[in-house]
Design an enzyme around this catalytic site. Sequence first.
Site, PDB file in Angstrom:
ATOM      1  CG  ASN A   1      -2.121   0.958   0.983  1.00 54.63           C
ATOM      2  OD1 ASN A   1      -2.009   1.948   0.278  1.00 54.63           O
ATOM      3  ND2 ASN A   1      -3.255   0.666   1.594  1.00 54.63           N
ATOM      4  CG  ASP A   2       1.329   3.345   3.652  1.00 51.11           C
ATOM      5  OD1 ASP A   2       0.307   3.899   3.201  1.00 51.11           O
ATOM      6  OD2 ASP A   2       1.412   2.935   4.827  1.00 51.11           O
ATOM      7  CB  VAL A   3       5.963   0.454  -0.393  1.00 56.42           C
ATOM      8  CG1 VAL A   3       6.380   0.336   1.061  1.00 56.42           C
ATOM      9  CG2 VAL A   3       5.141  -0.744  -0.826  1.00 56.42           C
TER      10      VAL A   3
END
Length: 465
Positions: A394-396
């Site tokens: 997700n965030d990456v």
Amino acid sequence: MISSNLLAIFYLISGVLFILALRGLSSPETSRQGNLFGIIGMAIAIGVTIISVGNFSTGFLYLLVLLLIGGSIGAFIAFKIPMTAMPELVAGFHSLVGLAAVFVAISAFLNPEVFSLGSPGNIKVASLIEMSLGAAIGAITFTGSIIAFLKLRGIMSGSPITFFGQHYLNLILGIILVGLVFYLCKTQADIWFWTIIIISFLVGILLIIPIGGADMPVVISMLNSYSGWAAAGIGFTLENTALIITGALVGSSGAILSYIMCKGMNRSFFNVILGGWGATDQSSSNHSKEQKPVKSGNADDAAFLMKNASSVIIVPGYGMAVAQAQHALREMVDALKKNGVKVTYAIHPVAGRMPGHMNVLLAEANVSYDEVFELEEINNDFANCDVAYVIGANDVTNPVAKTDPQSPIYGMPILDVEKSKSVLFVKRSLSPGYAGIDNDLFYRDNTLMLFADAKKMTEDIIKSL
């Protein structure tokens, strides 16, 4: 009774093996060899230490019994623990290292004659400083690791827990600890020693509670470093060369890894080790939840796109670990290869909840090391990629890290998934990741959301293929 010279030689051999172990663990290809070096080095260190006791009294037998009990428990846990729970297991083990340092320091303070440190009320000043530092760092490691374990396990909220004046309280407690060490050396009163331990337990809690789930991989490596320094401090107290070498290696390597990870996440190294001092308020930068158009598909759509692609890049994340989808993913990749599709894996340095988490999971599924690439090695390939299959990350992969200065992940190097011709994003919902922010990639024109459990979706794609 083994001679002091021979003891020093064996400890030196152990130290060399520990260095070789760290070197081997730096690469997946040599990790098994590194593990073997570490096991041999620790076996030598423990064996020589036991022999150096010099007699087979009742105390020696107690030591062997306790080693057998502890080793059996450790082996049982290692065999039973699932790979998804590895981060919290590491945090739990760090807490035990910290607590062991506290117990050894207490033992040395109450019985200094046994350790040739003097007598009660007349302990060497240098030894008092060493055992105070070992006890303080060990206590901080213990409670800090417990909080990390609770956050990772989901027993405690992964969101930052903050209150007004929190960092100034930590600063005051740190100054008080320095003052208490001074008074302990001056008076050697029991009250100061016990107060150091109690305050250190409190500092460990206060340092970790303000750190959110997004920074937990850095916290794990930092607590690893703390446990090493605690062991090194106690090593000086016990005059144990092996413990000093091992502690220094773990402490320094953990600190270096934490620094590298902080750079990879655009986090301040000092923010993390000081309990989030000056860190961005993640909730204040959260994107609004207005409705945006999202394209969703199914397994048949995903199978059609990948089967007709010339190249596919797999981007695994913690969602893959939770669903235990690595084996199904390997089967899907094998099916794609039979259709002449080139498949590679892209690993972000902080994907998952601890360093190397994704690499270990893929290795467990017998994925070839030659197909797994780190961010710097593969990021340019996304522009020429037909399909990027994001499974649980997700965030990456969030493009906001490059465009929104107000975002808590701004400046963090990400995988350039959005540059692929098509993005297949496997996720249960549109919920945010650890950083608590919406992923702009969900709403891109070239993104097809596959709302399902990662393992179930991958298995359905295999059937369609």
